[in-house]
Design a protein around this motif. Structure first.
Motif, short mmCIF file in Angstrom:
data_model
loop_
_atom_site.label_atom_id
_atom_site.label_comp_id
_atom_site.label_asym_id
_atom_site.label_seq_id
_atom_site.Cartn_x
_atom_site.Cartn_y
_atom_site.Cartn_z
N VAL A 108 36.76 1.60 -50.69
CA VAL A 108 36.10 2.91 -50.67
C VAL A 108 34.69 2.76 -51.22
O VAL A 108 34.48 2.10 -52.25
N LEU A 109 33.73 3.35 -50.52
CA LEU A 109 32.37 3.46 -51.03
C LEU A 109 32.08 4.93 -51.30
O LEU A 109 32.13 5.76 -50.38
N LEU A 110 31.78 5.24 -52.56
CA LEU A 110 31.37 6.59 -52.92
C LEU A 110 29.86 6.68 -52.74
O LEU A 110 29.09 6.09 -53.50
N ALA A 111 29.45 7.40 -51.71
CA ALA A 111 28.03 7.61 -51.42
C ALA A 111 27.78 9.13 -51.37
O ALA A 111 27.10 9.63 -50.49
N LEU A 124 33.61 1.06 -54.71
CA LEU A 124 32.17 0.84 -54.74
C LEU A 124 31.44 2.18 -54.86
O LEU A 124 31.97 3.22 -54.46
N ALA A 125 30.25 2.14 -55.38
CA ALA A 125 29.42 3.34 -55.47
C ALA A 125 27.97 2.95 -55.32
O ALA A 125 27.55 1.87 -55.75
N CYS A 160 22.58 6.52 -47.74
CA CYS A 160 23.41 5.46 -48.31
C CYS A 160 24.61 5.17 -47.43
O CYS A 160 24.86 4.03 -47.03
N GLY A 161 25.37 6.22 -47.10
CA GLY A 161 26.57 6.03 -46.30
C GLY A 161 26.29 5.49 -44.92
O GLY A 161 27.01 4.60 -44.43
N LEU A 162 25.25 6.00 -44.27
CA LEU A 162 24.95 5.53 -42.91
C LEU A 162 24.37 4.13 -42.90
O LEU A 162 24.64 3.34 -41.99
#
Length: 468
Positions: A203-206, A421-422, A30-32
């Motif tokens: 911020v993205l919570l992954a 974001l998540a 998800c993060g990458l």
């Protein structure tokens, strides 16, 4: 690095901290994916990864991603569509999957895989020859290594080539919220115990789910309280902790991906593709106990309900040759998990059951036979046999922060945080609220499609904001 430090929400903004447009918590698929899509949009970001090298749940998975309408699928002449995929998701979840996310992910995953291929050199192959449980078209994609570790390796190489900043040994524990309710930054623990801060525009919570937190599993998934956790230690419930502290809405907390084929005592995954091709599971009494083709997730519960919480996967030479195409099975073989039995009597001794009971089970597995549980067989199993002792395991959770179609985290009243974001394991998935709702590949579907959507949302948000 210890995960004992609690996740907290702090008011204001980190003072004197460096600033970055987007901070991503977690360096899995998800993060990458998100960071590669942000790089395509020209948006600077940093990935905060708790481990010494990004891996997460993705590296422990099969690495198979379901997607309709990709270049690879079209090249093979496969008829499929986002609508058909969405219907398959809902059929497996008995109509309980979040409708807005099922539709959004089904539509976005194909373009996301094509973009990763075209812009970052990810090579996709279509798994052909069999359908995974619940899928009505050949749409499972994999990198040539056919493993989650191979997928992560290629994503990491793509991130390096794109010049993405991945900060390892950075365990996010503080979420900063300004007076206007918007996210202003993060605090993260370094391996030496120092807490560092970072200001950011979004911020993205992954950061995965909560399967590694025994207290949360006992609270939210009591039927798996004593099950083996076969996931990554990063599934520590961070997103749940922040959500509760923020007053965010949580959803589908009873949903999770189990797996009914975790080899014991070796602790390795054995591909469920074997069951779809004709292998069976028997318990210590030598009897089948469920329709194996319904899915590997709910199979975890069925296996755990058997005497001793174990079962045996039984296959023959034809299936052995097929299984050896999969890295996880070759790993199981190397670890000594696959046993050979020349005949029914030897197989019964291996399992510790009555030869008569086992013979009756094997005799019922023949072309055209429909078992009492509804499974239709297409061929018999022939000696010599091969068997793997397995248990049911918890792989990752499918519930978490509630999000909208843009992957924005929702408050209890349904109002979104515009820049929080998540996606992936941190957010609710598309498996509904129970183990049987998990369609093969739903985890990586949520990770990759969600990461792509979150990157687009962050890009749109930042185009209307000024740096501090």
């Amino acid at each position: 690095m210890s995960g004992a430090a609690p996740c907290v929400v702090r008011s204001g903004k980190p003072q004197g901290a460096p600033w970055i447009p987007v901070a991503i918590v977690g360096g899995g698929a998800c993060g990458l994916t998100a960071t590669l899509m942000l790089a395509d949009a020209g948006i600077e970001c940093v990935v905060l990864e708790r481990d010494a090298a990004p891996s997460g749940s993705t590296a422990l998975s099969s690495g198979f991603i379901p997607a309709p309408g990709t270049r690879v699928q079209k090249a093979r002449g496969i008829e499929d569509s986002a609508g058909q995929f969405e219907r398959d998701i809902q059929a497996k979840a008995h109509g309980t999957a979040a409708p807005h996310l099922a539709r959004a992910y089904a539509r976005k995953i194909g373009p996301a895989l094509d973009a990763l291929e075209a812009n970052h050199g990810l090579q996709w192959e279509l798994l052909e020859g069999f359908l995974y449980p619940g899928h009505t078209a050949l749409r499972m994609h994999a990198v040539p290594e056919r493993s989650g570790a191979g997928l992560m390796s290629r994503l990491r190489r793509a991130a390096d080539a794109a010049g993405v900043a991945v900060m390892t040994g950075a365990l996010a524990r503080e979420l900063w919220i300004g007076d206007d309710g918007q996210v202003t930054g993060l605090g993260f623990l370094r391996p030496d115990g120092r807490m560092e801060q970072l200001g950011c525009g979004a911020v993205l919570l992954a950061c995965n789910g909560f399967g590694g937190d025994r207290a949360l599993v006992r609270e939210l998934l009591p039927e798996m309280a004593e099950a083996t956790f076969a996931g990554h230690a990063g599934n520590d419930g961070s997103a749940i902790a922040w959500g509760r502290a923020l007053g965010a809405r949580l959803a589908d907390l009873g949903g999770y991906q189990g797996h009914g084929s975790w080899a014991v005592p070796q602790g390795v995954l054995v591909s469920w593709a074997l069951m779809m091709e004709g292998a069976i599971q028997v318990n210590r009494e030598g009897r089948r106990f469920h329709d194996e083709t319904q899915g590997y997730s709910e199979a975890a519960v069925h296996v755990l309900a058997q005497p001793g919480g174990v079962a045996w996967n039984v296959l023959d030479d034809r299936l052995l040759a097929f299984a050896q195409e999969f890295p996880d099975f070759r790993e199981a073989q190397s670890a000594g998990a696959v046993h050979r039995a020349p005949d029914t009597e030897a197989l019964a001794r291996l399992i510790g059951c009555s030869a008569g009971a086992l013979r009756a089970t094997l005799d019922s597995v023949r072309d055209g036979e429909v078992s009492t549980d509804g499974r239709r067989f297409t061929r018999a199993l022939a000696p010599p046999y091969h068997a793997v002792k397995v248990t049911g395991a918890l792989f990752h959770t499918q519930g978490g922060l509630d999000i909208d179609t843009q992957c924005r985290v929702l408050g209890r009243d349904g109002t979104p945080w515009p820049n929080l974001l998540a996606a992936g394991g941190a957010a609710r998935g598309v498996s509904g609220n129970a183990v049987w709702g998990y369609l093969s590949g739903n985890g990586l579907l949520s990770a990759v499609a969600g990461g792509a959507i979150a990157a687009r949302t962050a890009t749109q948000w930042l185009t209307n904001k000024e740096s501090p």
